[in-house]
Design an enzyme around this catalytic site. Structure first.
Site, PDB file in Angstrom:
ATOM      1  N   CYS A  75       0.824  -1.208   0.000  1.00  0.00           N
ATOM      2  CA  CYS A  75       0.000   0.000   0.000  1.00  0.00           C
ATOM      3  C   CYS A  75       0.858   1.257   0.000  1.00  0.00           C
ATOM      4  CB  CYS A  75      -0.852   0.062   1.253  1.00  0.00           C
ATOM      5  SG  CYS A  75      -2.107  -1.188   1.285  1.00  0.00           S
ATOM      6  N   ARG A 111       5.237  -0.022  -6.218  1.00  0.00           N
ATOM      7  CA  ARG A 111       5.165  -0.903  -5.054  1.00  0.00           C
ATOM      8  C   ARG A 111       4.190  -2.053  -5.267  1.00  0.00           C
ATOM      9  NH1 ARG A 111       6.643   2.812  -0.382  1.00  0.00           N
ATOM     10  NH2 ARG A 111       5.373   1.612   1.015  1.00  0.00           N
ATOM     11  N   TRP A 146      -2.827  -2.739  -1.582  1.00  0.00           N
ATOM     12  CA  TRP A 146      -2.400  -4.120  -1.827  1.00  0.00           C
ATOM     13  C   TRP A 146      -3.076  -4.922  -0.722  1.00  0.00           C
ATOM     14  CZ3 TRP A 146       0.521  -7.914   0.702  1.00  0.00           C
ATOM     15  CH2 TRP A 146       0.998  -8.953  -0.106  1.00  0.00           C
ATOM     16  N   ASN A 159      -1.820   1.910   5.684  1.00  0.00           N
ATOM     17  CA  ASN A 159      -0.858   0.874   5.264  1.00  0.00           C
ATOM     18  C   ASN A 159      -0.530   0.063   6.514  1.00  0.00           C
ATOM     19  OD1 ASN A 159       2.696   1.001   4.503  1.00  0.00           O
ATOM     20  ND2 ASN A 159       1.278  -0.655   4.194  1.00  0.00           N
ATOM     21  N   GLY A 160      -0.740  -1.237   6.446  1.00  0.00           N
ATOM     22  CA  GLY A 160      -0.418  -2.082   7.594  1.00  0.00           C
ATOM     23  C   GLY A 160      -1.544  -3.054   7.902  1.00  0.00           C
ATOM     24  N   GLU A 193      18.536 -17.064  -6.943  1.00  0.00           N
ATOM     25  CA  GLU A 193      18.075 -15.750  -7.391  1.00  0.00           C
ATOM     26  C   GLU A 193      17.540 -15.825  -8.831  1.00  0.00           C
ATOM     27  OE1 GLU A 193      17.240 -13.079  -6.252  1.00  0.00           O
ATOM     28  OE2 GLU A 193      17.547 -11.492  -7.713  1.00  0.00           O
ATOM     29  N   LYS A 220      13.758 -14.800  -9.844  1.00  0.00           N
ATOM     30  CA  LYS A 220      13.445 -13.793 -10.866  1.00  0.00           C
ATOM     31  C   LYS A 220      12.450 -14.369 -11.875  1.00  0.00           C
ATOM     32  CE  LYS A 220      14.483 -10.675  -9.531  1.00  0.00           C
ATOM     33  NZ  LYS A 220      15.160 -10.578  -8.281  1.00  0.00           N
ATOM     34  N   GLU A 278       8.953 -14.738 -10.292  1.00  0.00           N
ATOM     35  CA  GLU A 278       8.320 -13.458  -9.998  1.00  0.00           C
ATOM     36  C   GLU A 278       7.671 -12.836 -11.219  1.00  0.00           C
ATOM     37  OE1 GLU A 278      10.585 -10.796  -6.771  1.00  0.00           O
ATOM     38  OE2 GLU A 278      11.914 -11.479  -8.348  1.00  0.00           O
ATOM     39  N   HIS A 293      20.110 -36.227  -4.938  1.00  0.00           N
ATOM     40  CA  HIS A 293      19.367 -36.517  -3.710  1.00  0.00           C
ATOM     41  C   HIS A 293      17.885 -36.175  -3.851  1.00  0.00           C
ATOM     42  CE1 HIS A 293      23.038 -37.464  -1.611  1.00  0.00           C
ATOM     43  NE2 HIS A 293      23.580 -36.353  -2.074  1.00  0.00           N
ATOM     44  N   LYS A 326       6.364  -4.044  -3.952  1.00  0.00           N
ATOM     45  CA  LYS A 326       7.708  -3.585  -3.591  1.00  0.00           C
ATOM     46  C   LYS A 326       7.629  -3.028  -2.173  1.00  0.00           C
ATOM     47  CE  LYS A 326      11.750  -2.191  -5.667  1.00  0.00           C
ATOM     48  NZ  LYS A 326      12.545  -3.308  -6.174  1.00  0.00           N
TER      49      LYS A 326
HETATM   50  N1  HGA Z   1      -4.881  -3.974   5.728  1.00  0.00           N
HETATM   51  C1  HGA Z   1      -5.257  -2.953   4.784  1.00  0.00           C
HETATM   52  C2  HGA Z   1      -4.026  -2.293   4.202  1.00  0.00           C
HETATM   53  C3  HGA Z   1      -3.161  -3.295   3.485  1.00  0.00           C
HETATM   54  C4  HGA Z   1      -1.729  -2.869   3.255  1.00  0.00           C
HETATM   55  O1  HGA Z   1      -1.127  -2.077   3.957  1.00  0.00           O
HETATM   56  N2  HGA Z   1      -1.046  -3.429   2.258  1.00  0.00           N
HETATM   57  O2  HGA Z   1       0.276  -3.080   2.027  1.00  0.00           O
HETATM   58  C5  HGA Z   1      -6.144  -3.512   3.690  1.00  0.00           C
HETATM   59  O3  HGA Z   1      -6.136  -4.713   3.426  1.00  0.00           O
HETATM   60  O4  HGA Z   1      -6.870  -2.738   3.084  1.00  0.00           O
END
Ligand code: HGA
Length: 605
Positions: free
Chosen positions: A2, A27, A74, A99-100, A478, A482, A485, A501, A600
């Protein structure tokens, strides 16, 4: 992850918010939104599309006002649907971006429901909005302070209230938030890059801080509720801006920037760069016995590569730990440990928590290697070294990796020298190898057409095996990372000696096997491993140094790199791995700079 942008501008803030969101797009996100206070109302637009579509919607809705908050989401709690996109409102009054993760959101939700609040999203964020609403008595700062006391988990938030038209409150606990100030107004964002178009001076919030932006006044308040001065920093060099130039994708641009990024990092390490390295005093390194490297993803692989260097040049034991694992295990203390967190952003939640965990266990010699000055890990560590990769936009890390390797190599040499494990002359010889590295990297990057031919052959594969030995085993890991991803092909990296093995059972004509084959002491062992693959019809793709005498043959394609570059050879072989993943992904038409489900600056656990 986020991204947050918010603030109070002198004029309409919407263009600055949208530009900030555009700069945070790297990000990774699944939805985005913006809200402003306009004629006594909180108005918002949200979309599951990209920021450019949000800009269209904001224009169509004539969003216009000096105070606003904006977000790229996100999802962690609740699907990526419009109702879950931020800004999240409580009634028509309170608007929040977050964010969080709020870990006690279920209990808070129940308590709020009991008080009559209804929920229109599945996000944990909505409890923040309602809690602030519940505590609001005409002062949004007090409401945020009181609500924040009830939150458990990690958050950075920006909040505005319909009834206080020129005010935005920010708060930070565990997730990054920076204040940016300039002629256009005062802003908040997840990183300085988001604000590089509208602010010149920056202040990072500390854990537990709040910030009250009201008109032109900016006041930081600490976790005890006291006004506090935090150090102001000038804008980071913005020259490596997010412009693509001649490249198709940022990842490609960043792959090709590596010789310059490495040269700048080397210059800083040798005291010739623009900034001075903040490495420990020599005396602090003399009694190091053990190095504990903490990291996630690509940074973990940089750490893993460097373990061999610490053992070889410094004669110390070295362990690379995956931060999210280490932080929940018992830390067994031993004297003389140097803890080295490695991270591109310096904000990676797991690595930051692992650093704090080590510190809580009594480790006080900590040295962060990261790419962002002023980031949380830099502030948390006793020493730091900032790599000179410049802004890395592509989610799949490239130039951050090679510059981390340069810094780790120099650290190993430094420790070895201070401990007397290698002589001054030997240390100087090794450091000189860094000087010629950018040219050797350019030489490898010139192999791009050959790599493209491999990509053509690999584009339809469903699985790919990567093999390496010694310091090249992490390069195999790595390479596989890559490819996963950005091309979404299943890939695994293995130490080549492990083939028999288990993974040899997977080898058929349909299983391409990519081998990183430097001309080092393990080459003969590796050649036997390759024969094991060929004997089972496996298709080999070999990166071989010019002096390995490996030639293409039935079932074996070879790209010849320059002559063996000694201990720094991983920095050359990885370039081919990066280019290969990039070109396979191009042929498969994936969203290379923003691969699905990834982000990111992983600022949530
Ligand atoms: N938990 C919140 C924010 C998600 C977040 O910080 N993502 O990086 C949500 O899900 O909306």
């Amino acid at each position: 992850m986020c991204g947050i942008v918010a603030g109070v501008a002198r004029q309409n803030i919407v263009p600055a918010l949208l530009e900030g969101l555009r700069r945070l797009e790297y990000r990774g996100y699944d939805s985005c939104g913006v809200a402003v206070l306009q004629r006594g109302e909180a108005r918002r637009v949200r979309t599951l599309a990209r920021v450019c579509a949000l800009a269209e919607d904001a224009r169509a809705e004539a969003l216009d006002g000096p105070t606003g908050i904006a977000h790229t989401r996100w999802a962690t709690h609740g699907m990526p649907v419009i109702d879950n996109a931020h800004p999240i409102f409580s009634g028509e009054q309170i608007a929040v971006v977050h964010n969080g993760i709020i870990e006690n959101h279920e209990q808070l939700r129940q308590a709020l429901r009991n008080k009559g609040y209804t929920f229109s999203s599945q996000t944990d964020t909505e409890v923040i909005a309602h809690l602030i609403h519940e505590h609001y008595r005409g002062d949004i700062l007090a409401a945020v302070q009181n609500a924040a006391r009830l939150l458990q988990g990690a958050y950075a938030i920006a909040v505005m209230c319909r009834d206080e038209p020129e005010r935005v409150i920010g708060a930070r606990q565990g997730s990054p938030l920076v204040i940016g100030m300039g002629a256009q107004g005062a802003f908040l964002a997840s990183d300085t890059f988001a604000l590089s178009g509208c602010a010149e001076r920056f202040v990072y919030l500390e854990e537990g801080d709040l910030v009250d932006i009201e008109g032109r006044r900016v006041q930081v308040i600490d976790r005890e509720g006291q006004p506090v001065e935090r150090r102001e920093i000038a804008m980071q060099r913005a020259a490596w801006d997010a412009e693509l130039g001649a490249y198709r994708h940022f990842m490609q641009k960043e792959i090709f920037e590596q010789p310059v990024a490495v040269a700048r990092t080397v210059a800083t390490l040798l005291g010739r760069g623009e900034q001075q390295a903040a490495m420990p005093e020599p005396a602090e390194l003399a009694d190091i016995e053990h190095v504990l490297l903490l990291g996630c993803g690509t940074s973990h692989y940089a750490a893993l590569t460097a373990c061999g260097w610490f053992e070889h040049f410094a004669g110390v034991t070295a362990r690379a730990e995956i931060a999210s694992e280490y932080r929940y295990r018992d830390h067994v203390r031993r004297g003389g440990t140097l803890v080295v967190p490695v991270s591109q952003s310096g904000e990676t939640a797991d690595t930051l928590a692992a650093l704090r965990y080590a510190q809580a266990a009594g480790e006080d010699r900590t040295l962060t290697i990261c790419n962002v000055a002023g980031s949380a890990m830099v502030r948390q560590s006793r020493w730091s070294f900032i790599t000179e990769a410049g802004v890395e936009v592509g989610v799949a890390s490239t130039k951050a990796f090679t510059t981390q390797l340069v810094a780790l190599f120099a650290l190993a040499i430094q420790i070895g020298r201070q401990r007397g494990h290698i002589s001054d002359a030997e240390a100087a010889t090794q450091m000189r190898k860094l000087d010629a590295l950018p040219d050797a990297m350019r030489d490898v990057l010139a192999r791009e057409p050959e790599v493209m031919a491999w990509a053509e052959a690999l584009r339809k594969s469903e699985h790919v095996l990567y093999l390496g030995r010694g310091t090249h085993y992490p390069i195999a890991l790595e390479g596989a990372l890559k490819l996963k991803e950005i091309s979404y092909i299943h890939a695994e990296g293995y130490p080549a000696g492990e083939l028999k093995h288990g993974p040899l059972a997977l080898v058929t004509r349909a299983m391409p096997v990519i081998v990183t084959a430097p001309n080092d002491a393990l080459l003969h062992k590796l050649k036997s491993n390759m024969e094991e693959v060929r004997a089972r019809g496996g298709q080999l793709y070999v990166l071989a140094d010019l002096d390995t005498e490996l030639m293409g043959a039935q079932g074996m394609r070879v790209i010849h790199l320059p002559r063996w570059y000694g201990v720094l050879s991983p920095l050359l072989h990885v370039l081919v791995m990066q280019m290969l993943a990039y070109h396979v992904a191009c042929l498969r038409g994936t969203d290379i700079d923003k691969p699905r489900n990834l982000a990111k600056s992983v600022t949530v656990e």
